[in-house]
Design a protein around this motif. Structure first.
Motif, PDB file in Angstrom:
ATOM      1  N   THR A   8      15.534  24.455  -4.227  1.00 34.61           N
ATOM      2  CA  THR A   8      16.032  23.456  -3.107  1.00 34.61           C
ATOM      3  C   THR A   8      16.796  22.479  -3.702  1.00 34.61           C
ATOM      4  N   GLU A   9      17.839  21.931  -3.007  1.00 34.04           N
ATOM      5  CA  GLU A   9      18.431  20.778  -3.503  1.00 34.04           C
ATOM      6  C   GLU A   9      17.596  19.560  -3.309  1.00 34.04           C
ATOM      7  N   LEU A  10      17.534  18.807  -4.391  1.00 34.92           N
ATOM      8  CA  LEU A  10      16.642  17.534  -4.576  1.00 34.92           C
ATOM      9  C   LEU A  10      17.440  16.318  -4.376  1.00 34.92           C
ATOM     10  N   GLY A  11      18.669  16.081  -4.638  1.00 32.46           N
ATOM     11  CA  GLY A  11      19.229  14.813  -4.545  1.00 32.46           C
ATOM     12  C   GLY A  11      19.981  14.509  -5.765  1.00 32.46           C
ATOM     13  N   ALA A  12      20.904  13.543  -5.851  1.00 36.54           N
ATOM     14  CA  ALA A  12      21.697  13.272  -7.085  1.00 36.54           C
ATOM     15  C   ALA A  12      20.862  12.411  -7.968  1.00 36.54           C
ATOM     16  N   GLY A  13      20.869  12.846  -9.265  1.00 42.87           N
ATOM     17  CA  GLY A  13      19.605  12.365 -10.230  1.00 42.87           C
ATOM     18  C   GLY A  13      18.122  12.691 -10.372  1.00 42.87           C
ATOM     19  N   ILE A  14      17.824  13.592  -9.550  1.00 42.25           N
ATOM     20  CA  ILE A  14      16.380  14.049  -9.368  1.00 42.25           C
ATOM     21  C   ILE A  14      16.322  15.467  -9.860  1.00 42.25           C
ATOM     22  N   SER A  15      15.164  15.727 -10.711  1.00 42.37           N
ATOM     23  CA  SER A  15      14.986  17.008 -11.153  1.00 42.37           C
ATOM     24  C   SER A  15      13.659  17.234 -10.950  1.00 42.37           C
ATOM     25  N   GLN A  16      13.083  18.438 -11.025  1.00 44.45           N
ATOM     26  CA  GLN A  16      11.568  18.797 -11.261  1.00 44.45           C
ATOM     27  C   GLN A  16      11.260  19.447 -12.347  1.00 44.45           C
ATOM     28  N   ARG A  17      10.199  18.984 -13.018  1.00 41.18           N
ATOM     29  CA  ARG A  17       9.761  19.728 -14.170  1.00 41.18           C
ATOM     30  C   ARG A  17       8.698  20.876 -14.081  1.00 41.18           C
ATOM     31  N   LYS A  18       8.508  21.418 -15.084  1.00 40.17           N
ATOM     32  CA  LYS A  18       7.734  22.869 -14.611  1.00 40.17           C
ATOM     33  C   LYS A  18       6.297  22.541 -14.297  1.00 40.17           C
ATOM     34  N   ASP A  19       5.789  21.121 -14.531  1.00 43.28           N
ATOM     35  CA  ASP A  19       4.440  20.827 -13.910  1.00 43.28           C
ATOM     36  C   ASP A  19       4.480  20.307 -12.745  1.00 43.28           C
ATOM     37  N   GLY A  20       5.671  20.267 -12.139  1.00 41.50           N
ATOM     38  CA  GLY A  20       5.880  20.069 -10.729  1.00 41.50           C
ATOM     39  C   GLY A  20       6.074  18.628 -10.425  1.00 41.50           C
ATOM     40  N   ILE A  21       6.105  17.669 -11.446  1.00 43.66           N
ATOM     41  CA  ILE A  21       6.475  16.332 -11.230  1.00 43.66           C
ATOM     42  C   ILE A  21       7.906  15.833 -11.363  1.00 43.66           C
ATOM     43  N   TYR A  22       8.386  15.298 -10.240  1.00 45.61           N
ATOM     44  CA  TYR A  22       9.923  14.764 -10.155  1.00 45.61           C
ATOM     45  C   TYR A  22      10.256  13.726 -11.115  1.00 45.61           C
ATOM     46  N   CYS A  23      11.407  14.038 -11.541  1.00 39.03           N
ATOM     47  CA  CYS A  23      11.964  12.816 -12.255  1.00 39.03           C
ATOM     48  C   CYS A  23      13.270  12.358 -11.825  1.00 39.03           C
TER      49      CYS A  23
END
Length: 384
Positions: A8-23
């Motif tokens: 799913t698209e998260l938004g500009a500048g946001i990603s998700q790590r393999k452990d589920g934490i958003y950055c």
């Protein structure tokens, strides 16, 4: 635009790590990349929006520091260059580490007045000195941060200093002086106290009195320095400028002359005979220049003199004597000298010069109505 683990698209500048934490990442006004982490997507979007907004609001600020980073920079580049003693600097650093360091890893722009107030109150629970040291340190470092466009205002400036329990200053009565001198078991201690009463020197000037400041023929001393409050990094005491950074002449009355002649003669004999030779390796470099030294032939410290005076004072109290002057300290002798000079008919300007004050207004705080003078003046009521 970043994607989540499920695509799913998260938004500009946001990603998700393999452990589920958003950055969330963004570039701040100084061109530095910043990162925010959270486990909730909605919350991290809000945090990112808030961080970008706050960064824009700080457009006029030129640097980013945490509170701790700024303290370390301020301490190294400002405080150390002011020429303060090692002991004083250690005290500042120790109290900061003790009361502030643990909570100082925050953006300095987010450090609020209430945060500073909590820290100061915590230190005050330990001692008034600790509380005042922390308050003064935070105020000074934040003021420099303000002047360097690191914060918009000094949030510590409005924190009031804690009121000190100031003791009432009084001069010694003649009776007090007699009992104090009577309680001296050591001639040197007696001479130092009596000499101080007759010259009004600051305690650091008395302890730092050197041979080259004395002119016995012309009957005066030329005060051009005082002894340091603390030793340097090598353990040596040293001469520093007087409190007002100005030298001054102090005339000697007959009693002061007798005391000075006796102690200069005694000191010269000690130096010639090497009486304290076995201690020379422990001496400060200036010890051979001093007239008043301790039993080891080294500099007499402020703490040492205070201890001697307390012992002498308590001897009379234990014998049932009650001093007219309630709080006797080395500074009492300075007040006594000023009061007696005025009672003898000196003008305030002359007394101010003798004490080394920068203004007569300061001198008036040193002048009191002594009990001896009060008793003499009461007689005049008959002429009213």
């Amino acid at each position: 635009m970043g994607k989540g683990l499920n695509g799913t698209e998260l938004g500009a500048g946001i990603s998700q790590r393999k452990d589920g934490i958003y950055c969330a990442r963004y570039v701040n006004r100084l061109g530095k990349r910043k990162y925010i982490y959270d486990s909730n997507l909605r919350r991290i979007k809000q945090l990112l929006k808030q961080a970008i907004k706050e960064d824009k609001e700080k457009a006029s600020l030129e640097y980013d520091y945490t509170l701790n980073q700024w303290f370390d920079f301020w301490f190294e580049n400002y405080k150390k260059k002011e020429g303060m003693s090692r002991r004083y600097l250690e005290n500042i650093s120790h109290n900061y580490d003790l009361y502030v360091r643990d909570v100082g890893d925050i953006d300095i722009t987010k450090f609020k007045n209430i945060d500073a107030l909590r820290i100061v109150k915590k230190a005050l629970k330990v001692s008034k000195t600790a509380g005042e040291t922390v308050r003064h340190t935070l105020t000074q470092m934040m003021e420099k941060a303000f002047l360097n466009d690191i914060v918009r205002k000094n949030v510590c400036k409005s924190i009031d200093a804690q009121p000190r329990n100031k003791t009432i200053k009084q001069p010694l009565s003649k009776r007090d002086e007699k009992m104090l001198l009577k309680g001296c078991t050591n001639q040197l201690h007696k001479d130092m106290i009596e000499f101080n009463i007759n010259t009004g020197l600051r305690i650091s000037e008395l302890l730092g009195l050197s041979f080259d400041e004395v002119d016995l023929d012309k009957k005066f001393i030329y005060i051009k320095h005082q002894i340091s409050d603390y030793p340097d990094d090598n353990g040596n005491y040293f001469f520093r400028e007087t409190k007002t950074k100005n030298a001054r002449y102090v005339p000697l009355n007959e009693r002061a002359l007798i005391i000075l002649r006796r102690n200069i003669k005694l000191r010269q004999k000690q130096l010639e005979e090497g009486t304290h030779k076995r201690y020379y390796k422990q001496h400060s470099d200036i010890s051979k220049e001093l007239i008043f030294v301790n039993t080891r032939g080294d500099c007499f410290t402020r703490a040492g003199f205070h201890s001697v005076l307390a012992y002498i004072k308590d001897r009379a109290i234990e014998d049932g004597y009650r001093y007219d002057c309630k709080n006797i300290s080395p500074h009492t002798f300075r007040h006594t000298f000023a009061t007696r000079c005025m009672e003898a008919g000196m003008t305030p300007n002359t007394v101010s010069t003798l004490l080394g004050h920068t203004s007569v207004r300061m001198t008036l705080h040193y002048v009191h109505n002594s009990i001896d003078q009060f008793n003499d003046d009461i007689v005049l009521i008959e002429s009213i």
